[in-house]
Design a protein around this motif. Structure first.
Motif, PDB file in Angstrom:
ATOM      1  N   GLU A  25       0.795  -1.262   0.072  1.00  0.00           N
ATOM      2  CA  GLU A  25      -0.106  -0.017   0.095  1.00  0.00           C
ATOM      3  C   GLU A  25       0.851   1.237   0.033  1.00  0.00           C
ATOM      4  O   GLU A  25       0.360   2.228  -0.857  1.00  0.00           O
ATOM      5  CB  GLU A  25      -0.988   0.029   1.307  1.00  0.00           C
ATOM      6  CG  GLU A  25      -1.995  -1.023   1.206  1.00  0.00           C
ATOM      7  CD  GLU A  25      -3.054  -1.018   2.353  1.00  0.00           C
ATOM      8  OE1 GLU A  25      -3.191   0.036   2.851  1.00  0.00           O
ATOM      9  OE2 GLU A  25      -3.433  -1.984   2.797  1.00  0.00           O
ATOM     10  N   ASP A  26       1.852   1.120   0.738  1.00  0.00           N
ATOM     11  CA  ASP A  26       2.857   2.224   0.882  1.00  0.00           C
ATOM     12  C   ASP A  26       3.547   2.460  -0.382  1.00  0.00           C
ATOM     13  O   ASP A  26       3.673   3.765  -0.833  1.00  0.00           O
ATOM     14  CB  ASP A  26       3.840   2.213   1.924  1.00  0.00           C
ATOM     15  CG  ASP A  26       3.183   2.339   3.235  1.00  0.00           C
ATOM     16  OD1 ASP A  26       2.082   2.975   3.627  1.00  0.00           O
ATOM     17  OD2 ASP A  26       3.917   1.797   4.289  1.00  0.00           O
ATOM     18  N   LYS A  28       2.252   1.890  -3.666  1.00  0.00           N
ATOM     19  CA  LYS A  28       1.458   2.211  -4.435  1.00  0.00           C
ATOM     20  C   LYS A  28       1.066   3.703  -4.194  1.00  0.00           C
ATOM     21  O   LYS A  28       0.965   4.588  -5.076  1.00  0.00           O
ATOM     22  CB  LYS A  28       0.233   1.564  -4.347  1.00  0.00           C
ATOM     23  CG  LYS A  28      -0.168  -0.038  -4.927  1.00  0.00           C
ATOM     24  CD  LYS A  28      -1.156  -0.486  -4.817  1.00  0.00           C
ATOM     25  CE  LYS A  28      -1.087  -1.982  -5.205  1.00  0.00           C
ATOM     26  NZ  LYS A  28      -2.280  -2.862  -4.803  1.00  0.00           N
TER      27      LYS A  28
END
Length: 64
Positions: A25-26, A28
């Motif tokens: 997530e980070d 992305k």
């Protein structure tokens, strides 16, 4: 009396922070930020050739 006794004491140094692990997530999110920054730079370059945008407003003459 020595010169260091009076006044503020020097603060202690904070310990260094460890580099945190980046999950998907980070990664992305960072990639998305880079893409947005590229778009903004392109738009700025495109708009640079055109006239001034925010120079309007009330112009005062030197006379009173």
């Amino acid at each position: 009396m020595t010169g260091r006794e009076g006044g503020k004491k020097k603060p202690l140094k904070a310990p260094k922070k460890e580099g945190k692990e980046l999950d998907e997530e980070d990664m992305k999110f960072k990639q998305q930020q880079k893409e947005q920054q590229k778009k903004m730079d392109e738009m700025k370059a495109k708009a640079a050739g055109k006239g001034p945008l925010a120079t309007g407003g009330i112009k005062k003459s030197g006379k009173k």
